[in-house]
Design a protein around this motif. Structure first.
Motif, PDB file in Angstrom:
ATOM      1  N   LEU A  91      -5.506  -3.694  -6.517  1.00 31.69           N
ATOM      2  CA  LEU A  91      -6.110  -3.457  -7.816  1.00 31.69           C
ATOM      3  C   LEU A  91      -7.369  -4.176  -8.124  1.00 31.69           C
ATOM      4  CD1 LEU A  91      -3.291  -3.118 -10.996  1.00 31.69           C
ATOM      5  CD2 LEU A  91      -4.824  -1.526 -10.116  1.00 31.69           C
ATOM      6  N   LEU A  92      -7.496  -5.356  -7.538  1.00 32.17           N
ATOM      7  CA  LEU A  92      -8.882  -6.139  -6.947  1.00 32.17           C
ATOM      8  C   LEU A  92      -9.358  -5.312  -6.084  1.00 32.17           C
ATOM      9  CD1 LEU A  92      -7.691  -9.508  -6.302  1.00 32.17           C
ATOM     10  CD2 LEU A  92      -8.789  -8.693  -8.269  1.00 32.17           C
ATOM     11  N   LEU A  93      -9.276  -4.895  -4.931  1.00 29.02           N
ATOM     12  CA  LEU A  93      -9.518  -4.506  -3.626  1.00 29.02           C
ATOM     13  C   LEU A  93     -10.149  -2.959  -3.367  1.00 29.02           C
ATOM     14  CD1 LEU A  93      -7.279  -5.281  -0.514  1.00 29.02           C
ATOM     15  CD2 LEU A  93      -9.347  -5.847  -0.874  1.00 29.02           C
ATOM     16  N   THR A  94     -10.047  -2.414  -4.702  1.00 28.92           N
ATOM     17  CA  THR A  94     -10.118  -0.577  -5.237  1.00 28.92           C
ATOM     18  C   THR A  94     -11.042  -0.956  -6.751  1.00 28.92           C
ATOM     19  OG1 THR A  94      -7.751  -0.654  -5.970  1.00 28.92           O
ATOM     20  CG2 THR A  94      -8.523  -0.274  -4.076  1.00 28.92           C
ATOM     21  N   ASP A  95     -11.270  -2.108  -7.118  1.00 34.60           N
ATOM     22  CA  ASP A  95     -11.959  -1.996  -8.194  1.00 34.60           C
ATOM     23  C   ASP A  95     -11.329  -1.475  -9.389  1.00 34.60           C
ATOM     24  OD1 ASP A  95     -13.483  -3.175 -10.029  1.00 34.60           O
ATOM     25  OD2 ASP A  95     -15.104  -1.256  -9.601  1.00 34.60           O
ATOM     26  N   PHE A  96      -9.769  -2.032  -9.632  1.00 39.67           N
ATOM     27  CA  PHE A  96      -9.056  -1.656 -10.239  1.00 39.67           C
ATOM     28  C   PHE A  96      -8.932   0.145 -10.548  1.00 39.67           C
ATOM     29  CE2 PHE A  96      -9.220  -6.145 -11.179  1.00 39.67           C
ATOM     30  CZ  PHE A  96      -8.098  -6.096 -11.409  1.00 39.67           C
ATOM     31  N   SER A  97      -9.236   0.911  -9.932  1.00 43.99           N
ATOM     32  CA  SER A  97      -9.038   1.901  -9.501  1.00 43.99           C
ATOM     33  C   SER A  97      -7.000   2.446  -9.035  1.00 43.99           C
ATOM     34  CB  SER A  97     -10.177   3.052  -8.936  1.00 43.99           C
ATOM     35  OG  SER A  97      -9.111   3.934  -8.320  1.00 43.99           O
ATOM     36  N   LEU A  98      -6.457   3.322  -9.746  1.00 43.80           N
ATOM     37  CA  LEU A  98      -5.040   3.360  -9.672  1.00 43.80           C
ATOM     38  C   LEU A  98      -5.646   4.135  -8.674  1.00 43.80           C
ATOM     39  CD1 LEU A  98      -3.719   3.189 -13.267  1.00 43.80           C
ATOM     40  CD2 LEU A  98      -3.730   1.440 -11.902  1.00 43.80           C
ATOM     41  N   LEU A  99      -5.900   5.549  -8.164  1.00 50.00           N
ATOM     42  CA  LEU A  99      -5.343   5.980  -7.374  1.00 50.00           C
ATOM     43  C   LEU A  99      -6.297   5.731  -6.351  1.00 50.00           C
ATOM     44  CD1 LEU A  99      -4.990   9.406  -7.197  1.00 50.00           C
ATOM     45  CD2 LEU A  99      -7.166  10.028  -7.347  1.00 50.00           C
ATOM     46  N   SER A 100      -6.766   5.187  -6.266  1.00 50.18           N
ATOM     47  CA  SER A 100      -7.624   4.184  -5.037  1.00 50.18           C
ATOM     48  C   SER A 100      -6.276   3.157  -4.370  1.00 50.18           C
ATOM     49  CB  SER A 100      -8.634   4.137  -5.018  1.00 50.18           C
ATOM     50  OG  SER A 100      -9.759   4.660  -4.933  1.00 50.18           O
ATOM     51  N   SER A 101      -5.432   2.298  -5.480  1.00 49.29           N
ATOM     52  CA  SER A 101      -5.292   1.349  -5.418  1.00 49.29           C
ATOM     53  C   SER A 101      -3.585   1.727  -4.989  1.00 49.29           C
ATOM     54  CB  SER A 101      -4.521   0.364  -6.931  1.00 49.29           C
ATOM     55  OG  SER A 101      -5.646  -0.108  -6.996  1.00 49.29           O
ATOM     56  N   GLY A 102      -3.567   3.117  -5.178  1.00 46.23           N
ATOM     57  CA  GLY A 102      -1.951   3.118  -4.884  1.00 46.23           C
ATOM     58  C   GLY A 102      -2.883   4.730  -3.126  1.00 46.23           C
ATOM     59  N   GLU A 103      -4.166   4.654  -2.999  1.00 53.13           N
ATOM     60  CA  GLU A 103      -3.281   5.876  -1.650  1.00 53.13           C
ATOM     61  C   GLU A 103      -4.113   3.956  -0.497  1.00 53.13           C
ATOM     62  OE1 GLU A 103      -7.367   7.553   0.458  1.00 53.13           O
ATOM     63  OE2 GLU A 103      -7.310   7.672  -1.968  1.00 53.13           O
ATOM     64  N   TYR A 104      -4.502   2.763  -1.339  1.00 56.97           N
ATOM     65  CA  TYR A 104      -4.408   1.926  -0.247  1.00 56.97           C
ATOM     66  C   TYR A 104      -2.983   1.539  -0.199  1.00 56.97           C
ATOM     67  CZ  TYR A 104      -5.290  -3.191   1.211  1.00 56.97           C
ATOM     68  OH  TYR A 104      -5.476  -3.770   2.343  1.00 56.97           O
ATOM     69  N   ILE A 105      -2.089   0.885  -1.043  1.00 58.28           N
ATOM     70  CA  ILE A 105      -1.156   1.667  -0.223  1.00 58.28           C
ATOM     71  C   ILE A 105       0.679   1.770   0.349  1.00 58.28           C
ATOM     72  CG2 ILE A 105       1.440   0.246  -1.729  1.00 58.28           C
ATOM     73  CD1 ILE A 105      -0.222  -1.107  -3.999  1.00 58.28           C
ATOM     74  N   ALA A 106      -0.521   3.423  -0.294  1.00 56.24           N
ATOM     75  CA  ALA A 106       0.177   3.812   0.964  1.00 56.24           C
ATOM     76  C   ALA A 106      -0.236   3.966   2.167  1.00 56.24           C
ATOM     77  CB  ALA A 106       0.223   5.302   0.435  1.00 56.24           C
ATOM     78  N   THR A 107      -1.200   3.219   2.437  1.00 58.74           N
ATOM     79  CA  THR A 107      -1.728   3.617   3.662  1.00 58.74           C
ATOM     80  C   THR A 107      -1.417   2.161   4.382  1.00 58.74           C
ATOM     81  OG1 THR A 107      -3.833   4.435   3.113  1.00 58.74           O
ATOM     82  CG2 THR A 107      -4.029   3.514   5.048  1.00 58.74           C
TER      83      THR A 107
END
Length: 519
Positions: free
Chosen positions: A42-58
């Motif tokens: 969440l910190l890395l993606t400026d608390f964007s839920l969608l981007s956070s999910g994508e980042y974790i999956a990657t």
């Protein structure tokens, strides 16, 4: 997906702090690591839920498949864990573990001997910390169980021999890595003609934490200096409760397996010996191949410096597994028992696999947050030069504790320590480098997200947080003594003065522990 940089922000420290704090408070490792991973994403993606999910999956997918290729390091380490679990289970079902326990009963006379035997094996098997923790744990567990040594105590013995021995041994994966780092640092500062191995050897007596940890472990094992949470675990073990059964079966547990009556001691010793020699062979072989491809002359140290540790462990374990199966068949163990052992052994390692995967994931998040760089930057603030060895020890400890990696801390902090020494007093370079090595091992010992700590728990078949909590008092004692030693060394520029101060405090600490343990 845009990633925000936190290289110069204290916020980069929050995810590992949250994960570690939750792990200690809740004693639920996977939950705590998961919360830390999500918070970091969440910190890395400026608390964007969608981007956070994508980042974790990657990030998770890259644990297995990265840059269009298999992430061989991770896959081989996980494979090594699974195969070693099967070897341990097969040794159990063949009856060889029980035969070894019966054999050792005639030679290992008491609980103290069982603990000292484990420590001795930990000091002898020094080629790699992963290998040390898992293999020595497999060998020693039948004996320490018989003499009612708690699994937490066994994990402490494994962990306090693995990294401290490897960090002062030049012929080990750690030693080779450190020598390579130091070689690059010395060359960069105009010391290209200095023997890198001789420099490493000169630094051994300066590595206060590693030496004190080993001496403290020797005293704890010899005199039963059981204090804090470890004391309760030892009292429970005397009643037959080797681990906390209310938390379920710990990683590596194979207690429910049947045991054949035809087991022989050679069924334990020979597979382990073959495993050790095969692993060393593959380490030297892969290192030699790397030297040849770089057109460099062969040397044993050069081979260890360039070896592929993970593949060597995996292929060595495969050879050991084959030897275990062949010996079990010769001992006329039924195929049904062998297959059951393989299944139970593999499954017993799954808790450790899960924790490692989560730990690697949060390590990736911490790497993106550049937590280590932020921690290292604190060393450049206004610290008096005489306090730099002590300051670097503390900072390396906090960095390793927060990131869960000694090697990463070495890579970040050693060049900084060298630059600071060259900018002030080059004669203090080696003590400052040694302080970084020492602090990194200390932080690694205390961190619940350290893979070495995780695998020591697995090798002992101990619940992970129980190991972290019971080892912590001893790690803090060794660290306090080391901190004073580095402070004295910094002010006097004398290694002898630093060692004397450590020796005096060590003796005083042992006396206090003795009276505390007897209360």
């Amino acid at each position: 997906m845009m990633i925000i940089s936190y290289a110069d922000s204290a916020l980069s420290v929050l995810p590992p702090v949250v994960a570690i704090t939750l792990a200690i408070l809740t004693r639920k490792v996977l939950l705590s690591l998961g919360v830390g991973i999500i918070f970091g994403a969440l910190l890395l993606t400026d608390f964007s839920l969608l981007s956070s999910g994508e980042y974790i999956a990657t990030t998770v997918s890259q644990l297995v498949w990265k840059d269009a290729a298999l992430n061989s390091w991770n896959v081989y380490i996980l494979g090594f864990l699974i195969v070693l679990g099967m070897i341990t289970a097969l040794i159990t079902v063949s009856g060889s573990a029980r035969a070894f326990a019966d054999w050792a009963k005639l030679r290992i006379r008491n609980k103290r001997d069982a603990k000292l035997m484990t420590m001795f094996l930990g000091c002898v098997v020094f080629i790699d910390d992963y290998f040390n923790s898992l293999v020595v744990g497999s060998i020693s567990r039948p004996i320490t169980d018989r003499y009612h040594v708690s699994r937490a105590k066994l994990a402490y013995i494994l962990d306090s021999t693995a990294a401290p021995i490897c960090v002062i041994s030049p012929v080990s994966s750690w030693g080779a890595y450190i020598i390579a780092l130091i070689g690059g640092i010395l060359t960069a500062h105009g010391f290209a003609d200095t023997g890198h191995l001789s420099v490493f050897i000169q630094m051994i007596p300066m590595n206060f934490y590693a030496l004190i940890s080993l001496l403290l472990l020797l005293c704890v094992a010899t005199f039963s200096l059981d204090v804090g949470p470890l004391r309760q675990h030892e009292l429970n073990a005397l009643r037959g409760d080797l681990f906390d059964e209310s938390k379920g079966q710990p990683p590596g547990a194979t207690a429910d397996l049947p045991e054949a009556d035809t087991g022989k001691v050679i069924g334990l010793f020979l597979p382990i010996a073959i495993l050790v020699f095969a692993t060393v062979y593959f380490m030297v072989s892969s290192g030699a191949d790397a030297l040849a491809s770089s057109e460099l002359p062969f040397s044993v140290l050069g081979a260890f410096e360039n070896t592929d540790v993970s593949s060597s462990l995996f292929f060595g374990s495969i050879v050991g597994f084959i030897a275990t199966v062949v010996l079990a068949i010769k001992q006329k163990v039924a195929w049904s028992m062998l297959l059951q052992g393989m299944r139970v052994g593999a499954l017993s390692m799954l808790p450790a696999v899960y924790i490692l995967l989560f730990a690697w994931t949060i390590a990736g998040v911490i790497g993106e947050l550049e937590t280590g760089k932020y921690m290292a930057s604190l060393a450049t603030d206004n610290i008096p030069f005489a306090l730099l060895p002590a300051g670097l020890f503390l900072l390396a400890g906090v960095t390793a504790f927060s990131t869960g990696t000694s090697w990463g801390t070495f890579g970040i902090m050693l060049p900084i320590a060298a630059d600071m020494a060259m900018g002030s007093d080059s004669t203090m370079m080696l003590p400052m480098l040694a302080a970084v090595l020492s602090g990194a091992v200390f932080g690694d010992h205390c961190s619940p997200i350290s893979d070495t700590t995780i695998l020591s728990s697995t090798g002992a078949s101990c619940h992970h947080i129980d190991h972290v909590v019971t080892q912590l008092p001893y790690a803090l004692i060794a660290a306090t003594i080391s901190l004073v030693g580095y402070t004295v060394l910094g002010y006097t520029a004398s290694l002898v003065a630093g060692l004397i101060s450590c020796a005096v405090l060590f003796v005083l600490s042992v006396v206090i522990l003795h009276f505390w343990a007897k209360k």
